[in-house]
Write an enzyme that holds these catalytic residues in place. Structure first.
Site, PDB file in Angstrom:
ATOM      1  N   ARG A  83      35.997  56.631  32.241  1.00 29.16           N
ATOM      2  CA  ARG A  83      35.214  55.408  32.430  1.00 29.16           C
ATOM      3  C   ARG A  83      34.585  55.380  33.812  1.00 29.16           C
ATOM      4  O   ARG A  83      35.228  55.651  34.811  1.00 29.16           O
ATOM      5  CB  ARG A  83      36.083  54.172  32.267  1.00 29.16           C
ATOM      6  CG  ARG A  83      35.288  52.922  32.598  1.00 29.16           C
ATOM      7  CD  ARG A  83      35.873  51.689  32.046  1.00 29.16           C
ATOM      8  NE  ARG A  83      35.085  50.535  32.435  1.00 29.16           N
ATOM      9  CZ  ARG A  83      35.499  49.300  32.304  1.00 29.16           C
ATOM     10  NH1 ARG A  83      36.686  49.061  31.785  1.00 29.16           N
ATOM     11  NH2 ARG A  83      34.740  48.292  32.668  1.00 29.16           N
ATOM     12  N   ASP A  97      42.181  45.777  28.658  1.00 27.43           N
ATOM     13  CA  ASP A  97      42.415  44.495  29.331  1.00 27.43           C
ATOM     14  C   ASP A  97      43.825  44.003  29.027  1.00 27.43           C
ATOM     15  O   ASP A  97      44.252  44.011  27.864  1.00 27.43           O
ATOM     16  CB  ASP A  97      41.424  43.436  28.828  1.00 27.43           C
ATOM     17  CG  ASP A  97      40.013  43.641  29.354  1.00 27.43           C
ATOM     18  OD1 ASP A  97      39.822  44.437  30.288  1.00 27.43           O
ATOM     19  OD2 ASP A  97      39.095  42.988  28.808  1.00 27.43           O
TER      20      ASP A  97
HETATM   21  P1  ATP Z   1      36.226  41.114  31.447  1.00 24.81           P
HETATM   22  O1  ATP Z   1      37.332  40.914  32.441  1.00 24.81           O
HETATM   23  O2  ATP Z   1      35.309  39.933  31.333  1.00 24.81           O
HETATM   24  O3  ATP Z   1      36.718  41.583  30.121  1.00 24.81           O
HETATM   25  P2  ATP Z   1      35.584  43.808  32.178  1.00 24.81           P
HETATM   26  O4  ATP Z   1      36.725  44.178  31.320  1.00 24.81           O
HETATM   27  O5  ATP Z   1      34.266  44.502  31.926  1.00 24.81           O
HETATM   28  O6  ATP Z   1      35.300  42.237  32.087  1.00 24.81           O
HETATM   29  P3  ATP Z   1      36.397  45.381  34.355  1.00 24.81           P
HETATM   30  O7  ATP Z   1      35.266  45.964  35.111  1.00 24.81           O
HETATM   31  O8  ATP Z   1      37.052  46.249  33.321  1.00 24.81           O
HETATM   32  O9  ATP Z   1      35.941  44.013  33.695  1.00 24.81           O
HETATM   33  O10 ATP Z   1      37.556  44.905  35.328  1.00 24.81           O
HETATM   34  C1  ATP Z   1      37.289  44.352  36.577  1.00 24.81           C
HETATM   35  C2  ATP Z   1      38.604  43.969  37.240  1.00 24.81           C
HETATM   36  O11 ATP Z   1      39.226  42.905  36.551  1.00 24.81           O
HETATM   37  C3  ATP Z   1      39.682  45.034  37.246  1.00 24.81           C
HETATM   38  O12 ATP Z   1      39.529  45.926  38.318  1.00 24.81           O
HETATM   39  C4  ATP Z   1      40.968  44.219  37.374  1.00 24.81           C
HETATM   40  O13 ATP Z   1      41.486  44.237  38.682  1.00 24.81           O
HETATM   41  C5  ATP Z   1      40.512  42.795  37.089  1.00 24.81           C
HETATM   42  N1  ATP Z   1      41.399  42.053  36.191  1.00 24.81           N
HETATM   43  C6  ATP Z   1      41.901  40.812  36.450  1.00 24.81           C
HETATM   44  N2  ATP Z   1      42.682  40.384  35.474  1.00 24.81           N
HETATM   45  C7  ATP Z   1      42.705  41.374  34.538  1.00 24.81           C
HETATM   46  C8  ATP Z   1      43.349  41.509  33.282  1.00 24.81           C
HETATM   47  N3  ATP Z   1      44.127  40.530  32.782  1.00 24.81           N
HETATM   48  N4  ATP Z   1      43.158  42.658  32.591  1.00 24.81           N
HETATM   49  C9  ATP Z   1      42.349  43.637  33.090  1.00 24.81           C
HETATM   50  N5  ATP Z   1      41.714  43.576  34.286  1.00 24.81           N
HETATM   51  C10 ATP Z   1      41.875  42.443  34.996  1.00 24.81           C
HETATM   52 CA    CA Z   2      37.118  43.508  29.149  1.00 24.24          CA
HETATM   53 CA    CA Z   3      38.585  45.424  31.798  1.00 20.11          CA
END
Ligand code: ATP
Ligand code: CA
Ligand code: CA
Length: 151
Positions: A83, A97
């Protein structure tokens, strides 16, 4: 031991293969055992809609890790599967997530649990309800009811 639920998503490359590899890597990770994997379903992108369709699912795990260590494991698996973070909510080979971590509510820098956008996401609630419709999500209530409220 904590029961946790992890959202699985992919919309680039061989989506199903990548998601199943992510589940294998999760099963192989220290302190994590995979309990159940939902069906994978194709979903239209939300937010940034001009991108390929997603494959989404949820995996239930039992873990001896704390939430932060589990998140670190998820981010490491994402990296291992290639990724690359570019545009927010843009296309990705895999997205893991942390949706729910036992009964914990966490709001720290880089970690919010339950996942802050879970209540509005059919693509996460549906597979979660498939696995455990009676699951009570801290702050949200029963998954089946949260899903019904989206209809
Ligand atoms: P979304 O959070 O809206 O699903 P995304 O999955 O595209 O968006 P990412 O770029 O994958 O967002 O993650 C960004 C940051 O979110 C990660 O580096 C992580 O630190 C943070 N984060 C906070 N809470 C969570 C969680 N519950 N699960 C995963 N990542 C999280
Ligand atoms: Ca996500
Ligand atoms: Ca994510």
């Amino acid at each position: 031991m904590t029961r946790a639920y992890i959202g699985l998503g992919a919309n680039l490359g061989p989506r199903e293969v990548t998601i199943l590899r992510a589940v294998d890597l999760l099963a192989a990770a220290d302190g994590v055992s995979v309990v159940q994997v939902s069906q994978l379903r194709e979903t239209d992108p939300v937010g940034v809609v001009d991108q390929p369709a997603f494959l989404n699912g949820v995996v239930a795990v039992e873990t001896t890790l704390d939430a932060r260590a589990l998140l670190d494991t998820l981010l490491e698996i994402e990296r291992e599967l290639g990724r690359v973070r570019a545009e927010r909510w843009g296309p990705r080979t895999v997205d893991l997530d942390l949706l729910v971590f036992g009964e914990e509510t966490i709001d720290e820098s880089g970690l919010t649990v339950p996942h802050p956008r879970l209540a509005e996401r059919r693509f996460a609630l549906e597979p979660l309800a498939e696995l455990t419709p009676d699951l009570v999500v801290p702050g949200l209530g029963r998954v089946s009811e949260t899903l019904a409220e989206l209809d």
